[in-house]
Enzyme design. Structure first.
Site, PDB file in Angstrom:
ATOM      1  N   ARG A 160       0.815  -1.214   0.000  1.00  0.00           N
ATOM      2  CA  ARG A 160       0.000   0.000   0.000  1.00  0.00           C
ATOM      3  C   ARG A 160       0.853   1.269   0.000  1.00  0.00           C
ATOM      4  O   ARG A 160       0.527   2.260   0.658  1.00  0.00           O
ATOM      5  CB  ARG A 160      -0.960   0.014   1.207  1.00  0.00           C
ATOM      6  N   SER A 209     -10.984   1.702   2.738  1.00  0.00           N
ATOM      7  CA  SER A 209     -10.285   1.302   3.955  1.00  0.00           C
ATOM      8  C   SER A 209      -9.599   2.500   4.599  1.00  0.00           C
ATOM      9  O   SER A 209      -8.946   3.298   3.927  1.00  0.00           O
ATOM     10  CB  SER A 209      -9.239   0.235   3.636  1.00  0.00           C
ATOM     11  N   GLU A 280      -4.420   4.545   5.585  1.00  0.00           N
ATOM     12  CA  GLU A 280      -4.309   4.230   4.165  1.00  0.00           C
ATOM     13  C   GLU A 280      -4.918   5.335   3.321  1.00  0.00           C
ATOM     14  O   GLU A 280      -4.462   5.620   2.218  1.00  0.00           O
ATOM     15  CB  GLU A 280      -4.994   2.893   3.891  1.00  0.00           C
TER      16      GLU A 280
END
Length: 295
Positions: A160, A209, A280
């Site tokens: 990520r 998320s 995130e």
């Protein structure tokens, strides 16, 4: 190139939160993109790109900068042999459709990521056991120094994360895919979409998320669920009753409401599990999470 002023960014985010941009431009060519970056540099303005707005939390005050949205040829996708070639503004759903029609597999996991190719490169987006790094051959990155192709190691793709920085824009990407029967691709996509619908609040306004999964036996969502945070609400924002790693715009939420929830979530996760969760979601404008107090 047409630059607008005061465009409300809440119109371009899936969570429906955010104030105005100092300047906003829709760009359709590499030349337009280079001109826009030069325009911002001359004025000392930061640059940000919005795709489908699925991984963004924009400050209530907006952004004192230039916000770009890629369109036209910068949002198209086509197949060349076993390569999927897509503009940075191409929607993942469009790319998946092109790949499936050409009998190319490997992009199925992206059906769970409601964003664009450029955003996927920027954060090495992933789901269900795969990510951009697994299929990306190279990406065309444009900044004040011009355009250049970078491969995954040069992009610094990790979980990520990429090494791309503000002011750099992913204009195009090439994905190396694998021949696969179209029916198999359809079946796999249907399975993944069913899993996503069962687990995530897909019918609510969220930015996706909130936190990265930590190096822990529990995912961020399971960790926050164990902390009793499902349904926890501050102002117009609430942690999803379905999945604790999502924040919903329940009723006129502001960015500060969402940030307050994130602060409380990080505090409880550290208190119970000794883990410092990292966000995130990308912040635009004057937003930040304060450091957790020393233990």
């Amino acid at each position: 190139m047409n630059i607008e002023e005061g465009v409300l960014l809440s119109r371009f985010t899936t969570v429906g939160i955010g104030g105005p941009a100092r300047a906003f431009a829709r760009l359709e060519t590499i030349e337009d993109l280079e001109a826009a970056l030069a325009w911002a540099a001359e004025r000392g303005l930061p640059v940000a790109t919005v795709g489908l707005g699925s991984n963004l939390l924009v400050a209530d005050e907006g952004l004192e900068g230039l916000v770009l949205k890629l369109a036209g040829e910068l949002a198209q996708a086509e197949v060349e042999g076993d390569l999927l070639v897509a503009g940075g503004g191409a929607a993942n759903a469009v790319c998946l459709h092109r790949a499936r029609a050409a009998g190319l597999g490997g992009f199925e996991f992206a059906c769970a990521i409601p964003g664009t190719v450029g955003g996927g490169v920027w954060m090495n987006a992933g789901a269900y056991g795969s990510d951009w790094a697994a299929i990306l051959q190279r990406a065309l990155v444009v900044d004040g120094d011009g355009a250049r192709w970078l491969d995954p190691p040069e992009l610094g793709l990790t979980y990520r994360h990429s090494e791309l920085r503000p002011g750099q824009v992913v204009a195009k990407a090439e994905f190396r895919l694998t021949p696969r029967p179209e029916d198999e691709i359809k079946t796999k996509v249907a399975e993944l979409q069913a899993l996503r619908k069962a687990a995530q609040p897909t019918n609510k306004r969220t930015f996706g998320s909130v936190f990265q999964n930590p190096q822990h036996e529990l995912t961020a969502g399971r960790m926050l669920e164990a902390c009793g945070l499902r349904g926890h609400r501050i102002g117009g924002a609430q942690i999803s009753p379905r999945h604790a790693n999502f924040i919903e715009n329940a009723d006129g939420a502001q960015a500060d409401d969402a940030v307050a929830l994130m602060i409380e979530a990080r505090r409880r996760a550290r208190e119970r599990f000794g883990v410092e969760l990292e966000h995130e979601v990308v912040f635009l404008g004057p937003l930040e999470l304060p450091p957790l107090p020393a233990q």
